[in-house]
Enzyme design. Structure first.
Site, PDB file in Angstrom:
ATOM      1  N   TYR A 110       0.841  -1.203   0.000  1.00 41.66           N
ATOM      2  CA  TYR A 110       0.000   0.000   0.000  1.00 41.66           C
ATOM      3  C   TYR A 110       0.876   1.253   0.000  1.00 41.66           C
ATOM      4  O   TYR A 110       0.678   2.170   0.782  1.00 41.66           O
ATOM      5  CB  TYR A 110      -0.895   0.015   1.238  1.00 41.66           C
ATOM      6  CG  TYR A 110      -1.888  -1.127   1.322  1.00 41.66           C
ATOM      7  CD1 TYR A 110      -2.288  -1.842   0.199  1.00 41.66           C
ATOM      8  CD2 TYR A 110      -2.433  -1.502   2.555  1.00 41.66           C
ATOM      9  CE1 TYR A 110      -3.191  -2.881   0.288  1.00 41.66           C
ATOM     10  CE2 TYR A 110      -3.344  -2.535   2.650  1.00 41.66           C
ATOM     11  CZ  TYR A 110      -3.724  -3.219   1.514  1.00 41.66           C
ATOM     12  OH  TYR A 110      -4.635  -4.241   1.613  1.00 41.66           O
ATOM     13  N   TRP A 127     -13.598 -11.718  -5.129  1.00 39.77           N
ATOM     14  CA  TRP A 127     -14.685 -12.237  -4.283  1.00 39.77           C
ATOM     15  C   TRP A 127     -16.057 -12.018  -4.899  1.00 39.77           C
ATOM     16  O   TRP A 127     -16.996 -12.746  -4.564  1.00 39.77           O
ATOM     17  CB  TRP A 127     -14.598 -11.645  -2.880  1.00 39.77           C
ATOM     18  CG  TRP A 127     -13.330 -12.024  -2.183  1.00 39.77           C
ATOM     19  CD1 TRP A 127     -12.482 -11.206  -1.500  1.00 39.77           C
ATOM     20  CD2 TRP A 127     -12.739 -13.329  -2.099  1.00 39.77           C
ATOM     21  NE1 TRP A 127     -11.402 -11.901  -1.019  1.00 39.77           N
ATOM     22  CE2 TRP A 127     -11.537 -13.208  -1.367  1.00 39.77           C
ATOM     23  CE3 TRP A 127     -13.104 -14.582  -2.581  1.00 39.77           C
ATOM     24  CZ2 TRP A 127     -10.711 -14.299  -1.114  1.00 39.77           C
ATOM     25  CZ3 TRP A 127     -12.267 -15.666  -2.333  1.00 39.77           C
ATOM     26  CH2 TRP A 127     -11.100 -15.518  -1.607  1.00 39.77           C
ATOM     27  N   ASP A 173      -9.736  -4.142   9.445  1.00 44.47           N
ATOM     28  CA  ASP A 173      -8.611  -3.881   8.537  1.00 44.47           C
ATOM     29  C   ASP A 173      -7.910  -2.606   8.976  1.00 44.47           C
ATOM     30  O   ASP A 173      -8.359  -1.909   9.896  1.00 44.47           O
ATOM     31  CB  ASP A 173      -9.091  -3.762   7.084  1.00 44.47           C
ATOM     32  CG  ASP A 173      -8.080  -4.355   6.104  1.00 44.47           C
ATOM     33  OD1 ASP A 173      -6.866  -4.098   6.282  1.00 44.47           O
ATOM     34  OD2 ASP A 173      -8.499  -5.072   5.174  1.00 44.47           O
ATOM     35  N   GLY A 198      -7.767  -1.513  12.704  1.00 46.52           N
ATOM     36  CA  GLY A 198      -6.670  -2.070  13.488  1.00 46.52           C
ATOM     37  C   GLY A 198      -5.740  -2.929  12.649  1.00 46.52           C
ATOM     38  O   GLY A 198      -5.997  -3.208  11.469  1.00 46.52           O
ATOM     39  N   ASP A 199      -4.656  -3.352  13.280  1.00 45.16           N
ATOM     40  CA  ASP A 199      -3.684  -4.280  12.697  1.00 45.16           C
ATOM     41  C   ASP A 199      -3.863  -5.606  13.419  1.00 45.16           C
ATOM     42  O   ASP A 199      -3.711  -5.686  14.642  1.00 45.16           O
ATOM     43  CB  ASP A 199      -2.268  -3.725  12.914  1.00 45.16           C
ATOM     44  CG  ASP A 199      -1.178  -4.612  12.332  1.00 45.16           C
ATOM     45  OD1 ASP A 199      -1.281  -5.853  12.451  1.00 45.16           O
ATOM     46  OD2 ASP A 199      -0.203  -4.063  11.790  1.00 45.16           O
ATOM     47  N   HIS A 218      -1.801 -17.102   3.415  1.00 44.23           N
ATOM     48  CA  HIS A 218      -0.803 -17.370   2.361  1.00 44.23           C
ATOM     49  C   HIS A 218       0.202 -16.217   2.222  1.00 44.23           C
ATOM     50  O   HIS A 218       1.212 -16.362   1.538  1.00 44.23           O
ATOM     51  CB  HIS A 218      -1.491 -17.680   1.028  1.00 44.23           C
ATOM     52  CG  HIS A 218      -2.085 -16.500   0.310  1.00 44.23           C
ATOM     53  ND1 HIS A 218      -2.496 -16.575  -1.003  1.00 44.23           N
ATOM     54  CD2 HIS A 218      -2.349 -15.224   0.705  1.00 44.23           C
ATOM     55  CE1 HIS A 218      -2.965 -15.406  -1.387  1.00 44.23           C
ATOM     56  NE2 HIS A 218      -2.892 -14.571  -0.374  1.00 44.23           N
ATOM     57  N   ASP A 219      -0.064 -15.084   2.864  1.00 44.25           N
ATOM     58  CA  ASP A 219       0.876 -13.959   2.850  1.00 44.25           C
ATOM     59  C   ASP A 219       2.021 -14.137   3.843  1.00 44.25           C
ATOM     60  O   ASP A 219       3.029 -13.415   3.761  1.00 44.25           O
ATOM     61  CB  ASP A 219       0.165 -12.649   3.215  1.00 44.25           C
ATOM     62  CG  ASP A 219      -0.802 -12.182   2.141  1.00 44.25           C
ATOM     63  OD1 ASP A 219      -0.619 -12.560   0.966  1.00 44.25           O
ATOM     64  OD2 ASP A 219      -1.744 -11.436   2.468  1.00 44.25           O
ATOM     65  N   ASN A 265       3.806 -16.573  -6.960  1.00 40.44           N
ATOM     66  CA  ASN A 265       3.461 -15.167  -6.780  1.00 40.44           C
ATOM     67  C   ASN A 265       3.635 -14.731  -5.333  1.00 40.44           C
ATOM     68  O   ASN A 265       4.056 -13.604  -5.052  1.00 40.44           O
ATOM     69  CB  ASN A 265       2.024 -14.908  -7.227  1.00 40.44           C
ATOM     70  CG  ASN A 265       1.734 -13.433  -7.365  1.00 40.44           C
ATOM     71  OD1 ASN A 265       2.407 -12.732  -8.110  1.00 40.44           O
ATOM     72  ND2 ASN A 265       0.768 -12.943  -6.621  1.00 40.44           N
ATOM     73  N   GLN A 269       5.971 -11.602  -4.016  1.00 39.88           N
ATOM     74  CA  GLN A 269       5.205 -10.481  -3.469  1.00 39.88           C
ATOM     75  C   GLN A 269       5.068 -10.454  -1.950  1.00 39.88           C
ATOM     76  O   GLN A 269       4.801  -9.390  -1.390  1.00 39.88           O
ATOM     77  CB  GLN A 269       3.789 -10.488  -4.064  1.00 39.88           C
ATOM     78  CG  GLN A 269       3.668  -9.743  -5.380  1.00 39.88           C
ATOM     79  CD  GLN A 269       2.263  -9.234  -5.583  1.00 39.88           C
ATOM     80  OE1 GLN A 269       1.328 -10.011  -5.742  1.00 39.88           O
ATOM     81  NE2 GLN A 269       2.106  -7.923  -5.572  1.00 39.88           N
TER      82      GLN A 269
END
Length: 308
Positions: A110, A127, A173, A198-199, A218-219, A265, A269
């Site tokens: 971001y 989605w 988020d 929030g985080d 998956h991140d 990917n 990334q």
């Protein structure tokens, strides 16, 4: 053929994402035709889109993939330029591709409001097309209070309240993502959807009956994934659970091709990778969850439900 292209749209678009494709895409945008010209059928002396082309390749369509193709072309493909470096170094390539430090992964992703909104459009299109299959993979009606962690544009939350009218969804988020989601994606008329800023690694999570992690784990590495799942376990109400939505690899790692490509990917990334169902079961068990159920949809994304 179009079905295959749609299933693998991210990577096909990256293959087409050279300067020629970019210039052609701009031309199509100017004509409001996008890339749907690739699937034209003759009609008398005129031409028109097929029904499927109009559904997926016209920007005004609710199921349009145009934003996904553009994001793949202009952002993801630039990281893939450094795939060999990613394999050698074992880390993402944001610094080489964009000149930004990726120590904080989502600060890199971001890196500007424009880039963040592009990513949100990507998730929104995914989605809008795939959300119903994974949300209805299990009967979630007993879970009245649902929290979508990293809910981004709110597209999956909308699918959830549509499928289960008695439920409410809180989108959790980052503050700047919440603001953009409220501005561009979720209207005040969506009364059963609310937001919490929030985080999820640093801040307290809202209590809920069910937590949704869609394309989140998956991140991250196994260690960070267990850290997040354990935090969810502590916040989850008794009898509640967690729903994971991911592209699952076969147990022998032989496929599916889409999931294998997605895993590459993740390498260029993020900090993570795609995993097998048994891998996610292990992570969930390590965090304390039990009664783990796997649902293979036969499509791009699968669903895993686990209970506290």
């Amino acid at each position: 053929v179009l079905g295959f292209l749609l299933q693998n749209f991210m990577f096909i678009s990256m293959l087409l994402a050279g300067s020629f494709f970019s210039s052609v895409l701009k031309g199509f945008n100017a004509l409001q035709l996008n890339v749907s010209v690739l699937w034209l059928i003759p009609h008398v002396v005129l031409y028109s889109n097929t029904e499927m082309s109009s559904m997926f390749l016209i920007k005004s369509s609710l199921r349009s993939l145009c934003q996904s193709i553009e994001y793949s072309s202009r952002t993801i493909y630039l990281c893939w330029h450094y795939l060999s470096d990613a394999v050698r170094e074992g880390k993402n390539q944001y610094e080489k591709a964009f000149g930004v430090n990726s120590k904080d992964l989502f600060e890199a992703m971001y890196r500007s409001d424009e880039e963040m909104v592009k990513f949100m459009h990507l998730m929104n299109s995914i989605w809008n097309i795939c959300g119903c299959d994974v949300i209805t993979a299990f009967d979630l009606s007993p879970f009245r209070c649902i929290c979508d962690l990293g809910g981004c544009s709110g597209a999956l939350a909308k699918q959830c309240v549509s499928a289960f009218p008695e439920s409410t969804v809180t989108i959790f988020d980052l503050p700047k993502v919440v603001r953009k989601s409220q501005q561009h994606f979720v209207s005040n008329q969506d009364e059963r959807i609310c937001f919490c800023e929030g985080d999820f690694f640093k801040d307290e999570l809202p209590q809920a009956d069910l937590y949704v992690l869609a394309r989140i784990l998956h991140d991250w590495t196994d260690q960070r994934s267990v850290e997040l799942l354990a935090k969810i376990y502590q916040s989850c109400r008794p009898g509640g659970g967690v729903l994971l939505v991911e592209a699952l690899l076969y147990e022998d790692n032989s496929g599916p091709l889409t999931a294998q490509l997605y895993s590459l990917n993740m390498l260029v990334q993020t900090e993570g990778r795609e995993r097998k169902a048994s891998d996610y079961s292990r992570l969930l068990s390590a965090a304390g969850f039990t009664h783990i159920q796997i649902h293979n949809t036969g499509k791009i994304y699968d669903a895993i439900l686990a209970r506290k």
